[in-house]
Write a protein that holds these residues in place. Structure first.
Motif, PDB file in Angstrom:
ATOM      1  N   UNK A  98       0.809  -1.200   0.000  1.00 42.46           N
ATOM      2  CA  UNK A  98       0.000   0.000   0.000  1.00 42.46           C
ATOM      3  C   UNK A  98       0.850   1.261   0.000  1.00 42.46           C
ATOM      4  N   UNK A  99       0.367   2.285  -0.677  1.00 39.26           N
ATOM      5  CA  UNK A  99       1.057   3.575  -0.660  1.00 39.26           C
ATOM      6  C   UNK A  99       0.924   4.247   0.701  1.00 39.26           C
ATOM      7  N   UNK A 100       0.129   3.664   1.572  1.00 34.38           N
ATOM      8  CA  UNK A 100      -0.079   4.141   2.946  1.00 34.38           C
ATOM      9  C   UNK A 100       0.642   3.245   3.949  1.00 34.38           C
ATOM     10  N   UNK A 101       1.543   2.370   3.472  1.00 29.25           N
ATOM     11  CA  UNK A 101       2.189   1.381   4.328  1.00 29.25           C
ATOM     12  C   UNK A 101       3.714   1.512   4.266  1.00 29.25           C
ATOM     13  N   UNK A 102       4.372   1.126   5.346  1.00 29.13           N
ATOM     14  CA  UNK A 102       5.817   0.921   5.375  1.00 29.13           C
ATOM     15  C   UNK A 102       6.091  -0.290   6.267  1.00 29.13           C
ATOM     16  N   UNK A 103       7.286  -0.832   6.133  1.00 27.07           N
ATOM     17  CA  UNK A 103       7.679  -1.990   6.947  1.00 27.07           C
ATOM     18  C   UNK A 103       8.966  -1.665   7.691  1.00 27.07           C
ATOM     19  N   UNK A 176      -8.749   2.383  -5.268  1.00 24.48           N
ATOM     20  CA  UNK A 176      -8.081   3.132  -6.334  1.00 24.48           C
ATOM     21  C   UNK A 176      -6.626   2.732  -6.498  1.00 24.48           C
ATOM     22  N   UNK A 177      -6.137   2.785  -7.733  1.00 26.17           N
ATOM     23  CA  UNK A 177      -4.745   2.430  -7.989  1.00 26.17           C
ATOM     24  C   UNK A 177      -3.770   3.360  -7.282  1.00 26.17           C
ATOM     25  N   UNK A 178      -4.213   4.570  -6.949  1.00 30.78           N
ATOM     26  CA  UNK A 178      -3.340   5.510  -6.250  1.00 30.78           C
ATOM     27  C   UNK A 178      -2.970   5.017  -4.848  1.00 30.78           C
ATOM     28  N   UNK A 179      -3.727   4.066  -4.317  1.00 29.32           N
ATOM     29  CA  UNK A 179      -3.421   3.504  -2.999  1.00 29.32           C
ATOM     30  C   UNK A 179      -2.369   2.402  -3.072  1.00 29.32           C
ATOM     31  N   UNK A 180      -1.935   2.041  -4.293  1.00 25.79           N
ATOM     32  CA  UNK A 180      -0.891   1.036  -4.483  1.00 25.79           C
ATOM     33  C   UNK A 180       0.468   1.732  -4.500  1.00 25.79           C
ATOM     34  N   UNK A 181       1.446   1.124  -3.835  1.00 28.23           N
ATOM     35  CA  UNK A 181       2.809   1.670  -3.845  1.00 28.23           C
ATOM     36  C   UNK A 181       3.262   1.951  -5.277  1.00 28.23           C
ATOM     37  N   UNK A 245      -3.273  -7.702   0.375  1.00 26.39           N
ATOM     38  CA  UNK A 245      -1.908  -7.219   0.552  1.00 26.39           C
ATOM     39  C   UNK A 245      -1.873  -5.820   1.165  1.00 26.39           C
ATOM     40  N   UNK A 246      -3.018  -5.150   1.202  1.00 27.42           N
ATOM     41  CA  UNK A 246      -3.102  -3.854   1.853  1.00 27.42           C
ATOM     42  C   UNK A 246      -3.371  -3.941   3.336  1.00 27.42           C
ATOM     43  N   UNK A 247      -3.383  -5.167   3.886  1.00 20.91           N
ATOM     44  CA  UNK A 247      -3.456  -5.383   5.331  1.00 20.91           C
ATOM     45  C   UNK A 247      -2.041  -5.511   5.894  1.00 20.91           C
ATOM     46  N   UNK A 248      -1.934  -5.432   7.206  1.00 24.94           N
ATOM     47  CA  UNK A 248      -0.620  -5.506   7.860  1.00 24.94           C
ATOM     48  C   UNK A 248      -0.472  -6.800   8.651  1.00 24.94           C
ATOM     49  N   UNK A 249       0.761  -7.259   8.775  1.00 24.78           N
ATOM     50  CA  UNK A 249       1.018  -8.483   9.529  1.00 24.78           C
ATOM     51  C   UNK A 249       2.325  -8.352  10.303  1.00 24.78           C
ATOM     52  N   UNK A 250       2.632  -9.395  11.038  1.00 24.60           N
ATOM     53  CA  UNK A 250       3.828  -9.489  11.874  1.00 24.60           C
ATOM     54  C   UNK A 250       4.512 -10.807  11.548  1.00 24.60           C
ATOM     55  N   UNK A 251       5.794 -10.760  11.186  1.00 26.67           N
ATOM     56  CA  UNK A 251       6.503 -11.976  10.788  1.00 26.67           C
ATOM     57  C   UNK A 251       7.843 -12.055  11.509  1.00 26.67           C
ATOM     58  N   UNK A 252       8.365 -13.277  11.602  1.00 27.01           N
ATOM     59  CA  UNK A 252       9.669 -13.459  12.232  1.00 27.01           C
ATOM     60  C   UNK A 252      10.448 -14.519  11.443  1.00 27.01           C
ATOM     61  N   UNK A 253      11.729 -14.226  11.212  1.00 29.79           N
ATOM     62  CA  UNK A 253      12.617 -15.137  10.498  1.00 29.79           C
ATOM     63  C   UNK A 253      13.796 -15.475  11.402  1.00 29.79           C
ATOM     64  N   UNK A 254      14.180 -16.745  11.426  1.00 36.97           N
ATOM     65  CA  UNK A 254      15.320 -17.122  12.266  1.00 36.97           C
ATOM     66  C   UNK A 254      16.229 -18.089  11.507  1.00 36.97           C
ATOM     67  N   UNK A 255      17.500 -17.999  11.831  1.00 34.11           N
ATOM     68  CA  UNK A 255      18.520 -18.826  11.208  1.00 34.11           C
ATOM     69  C   UNK A 255      18.704 -20.106  12.002  1.00 34.11           C
TER      70      UNK A 255
END
Length: 555
Positions: A98-103, A176-181, A245-255
């Motif tokens: 989303x154009x309204x999202x960051x990570x 609207x497409x304007x809401x897409x990054x 894909x315009x929703x938010x989530x929480x993820x974790x990666x480990x080695x």
């Protein structure tokens, strides 16, 4: 979303012409990586979280809340002030759909000591403070899974109207497409999923009914035949990738320390995915309505479902090779460890030519079928500058397919020529409102991996039961009312699980008495009953096991 390729995106027709090239060279790239690092071991625990944020504006005078379409500018400012100025900056920022999202992620991976576990919440607070400092007046950085009015008229700032009839990426009635990054990858993904599918995506979420809800609840779309045919009674209809894909989530990666440990953890955590998803459930609102579900998983799965009518079994196979039972965003379809082989009771669609190629190259049956299953999919985006690559030193074609199989768990080979080890990504969690909650979920999952390895735990049940658990986890109030299949005895009796999995006898069928239906309360907290007094679940549940792990200074 991670780092994104730059270049000239190809149309779907052009991408499709190169699909076999991408698959062929993606497999060659995987083989180069595998043979280079298959014997790598003794890597230490390193891990990190990913938190997705929404930029929100509050109009207090008119009591109106909107999503701010300034994600690209905010991201540029944060990167300029952070990692570009100081490579050791404690936070990293990446784009999202989303154009309204960051990570946001930690600047460097965490290790396994208690001192680092204790810094997770503080780092999340730094991220929130850092991003908030560059926002405008009456704007906030919010960690909410689904914005309640996503897709309603005027939900963005500045306001934009959707363009369903003209040549946009989604052709949505609502989004609207304007809401897409603005990065070309995202619009290209959106457009190519629609083109490959042959129609817009169709998302139908059951409506929550109270005394004021019409019965049946019916939405009409007289000017859009496709929507009129796709919308279901008593459901909230959505028609664009942005609703998932315009929703938010929480993820974790480990080695992991080795490939065998990574495969073992991948399997064990796959059974935990629906449990933690139900625990973290945070998304009952869609397109301004209250739904009868609590999780976003089915919504996001439908939002990127690029399968054609043939692949979905609605028409005879003519132009496509496979019937495919799931969207490319869904739960896993096969376990990877020898211990899990007898629990692989889901019919697995694979590319047989790729499978045979991998076997000839020395890849074992379980890993070969996993990769051959991922590679039944087409690449969805391709950049002109990234067609011809050095397969011995690059992995873009492999990652093109791998990274667009968005499953509950992801098994991640090391990047070429890097000091990064074999990794596992845990993906089902919904983001929470506070940094304390998000850090608690992340630390719980990482501690659980340490408990699994240290106590040689076994959570495996037939994979079809895990799929049933995934469906249950999304239902309203599943965390309190749902019953989930779970293993009765999770102890291995001190056997070295990772080693024994490589030698396990896999011919015997799993016995039905190995697992039963349990509440999440019992799974997490345990419940002592006379017949369970000596069982691992009866003693303490997962919560107690993690409490034991948290008492260690290093793991």
């Amino acid at each position: 979303m991670g780092l994104l390729s730059q270049g000239s995106p190809l149309s779907w027709e052009e991408t499709q012409r190169h699909a076999d090239h991408v698959r062929r060279h993606g497999i060659l790239q995987f083989l180069h990586i595998y043979h280079a690092v298959k014997d790598r071991h003794k890597d230490v625990l390193k891990w990190g979280d990913e938190v997705e944020y929404m930029l929100v504006s509050f109009n207090h005078e008119n009591r109106k809340v909107q999503l701010v379409l300034s994600g690209e500018d905010v991201l540029e400012t944060l990167q300029e002030k952070g990692e570009r100025t100081n490579p050791n900056h404690p936070t990293l920022w990446r784009p999202e759909y989303g154009s309204y999202m960051i990570e946001g992620t930690p600047g460097q991976p965490y290790g396994g000591t208690m001192s680092e576990f204790n810094t997770v919440e503080d780092n999340m607070r730094k991220r929130r403070k850092e991003a908030t400092s560059v926002l405008g007046e009456n704007q906030a950085l919010c960690t909410i899974t689904s914005f309640p009015r996503l897709g309603c008229p005027g939900f963005t700032l500045p306001e934009h109207k959707p363009n369903p009839k003209e040549g946009g990426a989604s052709k949505s009635l609502f989004f609207p497409d304007e809401a897409i990054n603005k990065h070309p990858r995202f619009a290209t993904l959106t457009r190519n999923i629609r083109h490959r599918r042959g129609e817009k995506v169709a998302i139908n979420v059951p409506i929550f009914k109270d005394k004021n809800t019409p019965s049946p609840f019916v939405e009409t779309f007289p000017e859009d035949e496709e929507a009129a045919n796709a919308a279901k009674p008593d459901h909230i209809y959505m028609d664009a990738m942005g609703f998932g894909m315009g929703n938010c989530c929480l993820q974790v990666t480990f080695q992991a320390c080795s490939i065998s440990e990574a495969r073992y953890l991948y399997d064990q955590l796959a059974t935990i995915c629906p449990i933690v998803m139900a625990l973290s459930a945070a998304s009952p609102f869609y397109r301004g309505y209250v739904s009868d579900i609590d999780c976003r998983w089915g919504v996001i799965s439908a939002s990127v479902d690029d399968r054609t009518r043939e692949e979905r079994g609605l028409e005879p196979l003519k132009n496509n090779r496979f019937r495919i039972s799931k969207s490319r965003y869904d739960s896993i379809d096969s376990y990877l460890s020898k211990c899990g082989e007898k629990y692989n009771d889901i019919d697995l669609t694979i590319d047989k030519e790729i499978y045979e190629q991998l076997l000839r190259e020395g890849i074992d049956h379980l890993l070969a079928q996993h990769v051959a299953h991922l590679f039944i999919r087409d690449p969805l985006t391709l950049f002109e500058e990234k067609i011809n690559l050095d397969d011995a030193n690059e992995s873009d074609h492999f990652e093109n397919i791998q990274s667009t199989n968005w499953q509950t768990m992801r098994f991640k080979p090391p990047p070429p020529n890097s000091d990064i080890g074999w990794r596992v990504e845990f993906r089902p969690m919904e983001v929470q409102l506070t940094d304390f909650e998000n850090s608690a979920y992340v630390v719980f999952v990482v501690l659980l991996t340490r408990v699994i390895l240290s106590y040689k735990l076994d959570f495996l049940i037939p994979l079809s039961k895990v799929d049933e658990n995934m469906k249950m986890a999304q239902k309203r109030d599943a965390v309190l009312q749902g019953m989930f299949y779970f293993r009765k005895d999770i102890c291995k009796g001190g056997n070295a699980v990772v080693d024994s999995c490589s030698k396990a006898q896999t011919s015997s069928e799993p016995a039905a008495e190995e697992y039963t239906l349990m509440s999440i309360d019992t799974i997490i907290n345990g419940k002592v009953q006379p017949e369970q007094a000596l069982s691992s679940m009866g003693r303490c549940g997962l919560n107690g096991a993690c409490a034991v792990s948290a008492s260690w200074q290093s793991v």
